[in-house]
Design an enzyme around this catalytic site. Sequence first.
Site, PDB file in Angstrom:
ATOM      1  N   LYS A 186       0.808  -1.205   0.000  1.00 20.02           N
ATOM      2  CA  LYS A 186       0.000   0.000   0.000  1.00 20.02           C
ATOM      3  C   LYS A 186       0.855   1.276   0.000  1.00 20.02           C
ATOM      4  O   LYS A 186       2.065   1.235   0.149  1.00 20.02           O
ATOM      5  CB  LYS A 186      -0.945  -0.018   1.208  1.00 20.02           C
ATOM      6  CG  LYS A 186      -1.893  -1.229   1.229  1.00 20.02           C
ATOM      7  CD  LYS A 186      -2.712  -1.369  -0.047  1.00 20.02           C
ATOM      8  CE  LYS A 186      -3.985  -2.181   0.116  1.00 20.02           C
ATOM      9  NZ  LYS A 186      -3.777  -3.652   0.118  1.00 20.02           N
TER      10      LYS A 186
HETATM   11  C1  LIG Z   1      -5.163  -4.444   0.756  1.00 17.94           C
HETATM   12  C2  LIG Z   1      -6.612  -4.298   0.738  1.00 17.94           C
HETATM   13  C3  LIG Z   1      -7.428  -4.697   1.823  1.00 17.94           C
HETATM   14  C4  LIG Z   1      -6.925  -5.464   2.999  1.00 17.94           C
HETATM   15  O1  LIG Z   1      -5.798  -5.007   3.583  1.00 17.94           O
HETATM   16  P1  LIG Z   1      -4.745  -5.966   4.351  1.00 17.94           P
HETATM   17  O2  LIG Z   1      -3.997  -4.980   5.174  1.00 17.94           O
HETATM   18  O3  LIG Z   1      -3.888  -6.617   3.311  1.00 17.94           O
HETATM   19  O4  LIG Z   1      -5.531  -6.920   5.171  1.00 17.94           O
HETATM   20  C5  LIG Z   1      -8.776  -4.414   1.757  1.00 17.94           C
HETATM   21  N1  LIG Z   1      -9.315  -3.822   0.696  1.00 17.94           N
HETATM   22  C6  LIG Z   1      -8.589  -3.459  -0.375  1.00 17.94           C
HETATM   23  C7  LIG Z   1      -9.245  -2.772  -1.510  1.00 17.94           C
HETATM   24  C8  LIG Z   1      -7.224  -3.704  -0.388  1.00 17.94           C
HETATM   25  O5  LIG Z   1      -6.497  -3.369  -1.470  1.00 17.94           O
END
Ligand SMILES: *Cc1c(COP(=O)(O)O)cnc(C)c1O
Length: 398
Positions: A186
């Site tokens: 992210k």
């Molecule tokens: C990455 C992501 C999540 C979940 O996040 P994690 O920290 O990997 O559990 C939820 N929604 C979207 C759209 C994502 O890209």
Amino acid sequence: MPGYELFGDAERKEVNDMLQTGVIPRYGFAAARNGVWKAAELEQEICKTFGCKYALLTTSGTTALTTALAALGIGAGDEVIIPTFCFVANFEAILGVGAIPVFADVDETLSLSPESVENAITDHTKAIMPVHMCGGMARMDEMKALREKYNLLLLEDACLAVGASYKGKSLGTMGHAGVYSFDISKMITCGEGGAVITNDEDVYKRARAYTDHGHDHLENDRTADTHTHLGYNYRITELHAAVGLAQIRRLNEFLALQMRNHNIIHDAIKDMPGLTFRGLPDPDGYTGAYLSFFLPGEIQAREAYEQLKAAGISGLHYWYGNNWHYIGRWQHLQSGSWMHRLYEQQKKQVMHYSNLAFPMSDSIMSRCISIGISLLWSDAEAAEIGAKMGAVLSKLLA
Ligand SMILES: *Cc1c(COP(=O)(O)O)cnc(C)c1O
């Protein structure tokens, strides 16, 4: 796209601060900390950076989604509308609180089509969950209008759009609650981590209790806390929060680099006949995390994806074909493969909604390719990638 690419001295310093105290958990041990509270500090920084009253860190975006759903009182039999293009975490979290994921189409914004959301609303609908994909945003004016018209909850998943905004407001801050992820892929990372953000004190307190076995946090002494509700342990550690604290302070630096590289590649292919780009309800609020474009048809899109890969372009995504992001590939959901049994009624509903046909989403996602934008590319490297992509695409579309 990911802040981890620029992990450096600032991150090491924050982690070292924390290591000096040896206090890894976020709660308790006040005397041993020497004033170091990385998780609490990161929560304040989130509020300041994104413009919300409360932020509550969790272990991941997935647990943040689960926590937000629970804190909003969403549970057994409630229907939550999500887009066909999102992430497995969205339906995992909804199922986790006993609710039913109901899918609605995406449009060229790569997020919820307002018409499709309206068609999906039933007497059991409790919430709309726009999932802001790939650094861009859903049609938030329309989402807010639907929320009001049908008296629903609005929960924004901004995991993949941290730092993006809509008409001057950060994504995640426009509904009853919002969710961020700080996993490794992210915009900014904690390694693993997530956050629930809200302007509602009650939602915040419930979220805090939910992630900490129901502790009410009214006392400094944890053993004196009472537990008004059941909860779980989704607590972030100080180590993860320390990394995130360094990263959030660098967000503007990351965004500037990302937008520069995004624009270089966009400029290289933007005038190509036959190529169109994802819709952006507010282009000024875009993070440029991905450049997403549409080929005229599925066959060309699949061909373009293969040819771009063969030309050495990295970071490409053909979401329609991968196992994580598009409904067509979630066989475990569609076949009802759960390790634990669901209630009959929940299972029946889930299977019904997961097996509907979505021709509009198919026609959009089968033509879509995204490239994740790296923060490590120099402008010359970005230009070279843009030129290579342009060569492949212009030949293919000729
Ligand atoms: C990455 C992501 C999540 C979940 O996040 P994690 O920290 O990997 O559990 C939820 N929604 C979207 C759209 C994502 O890209």
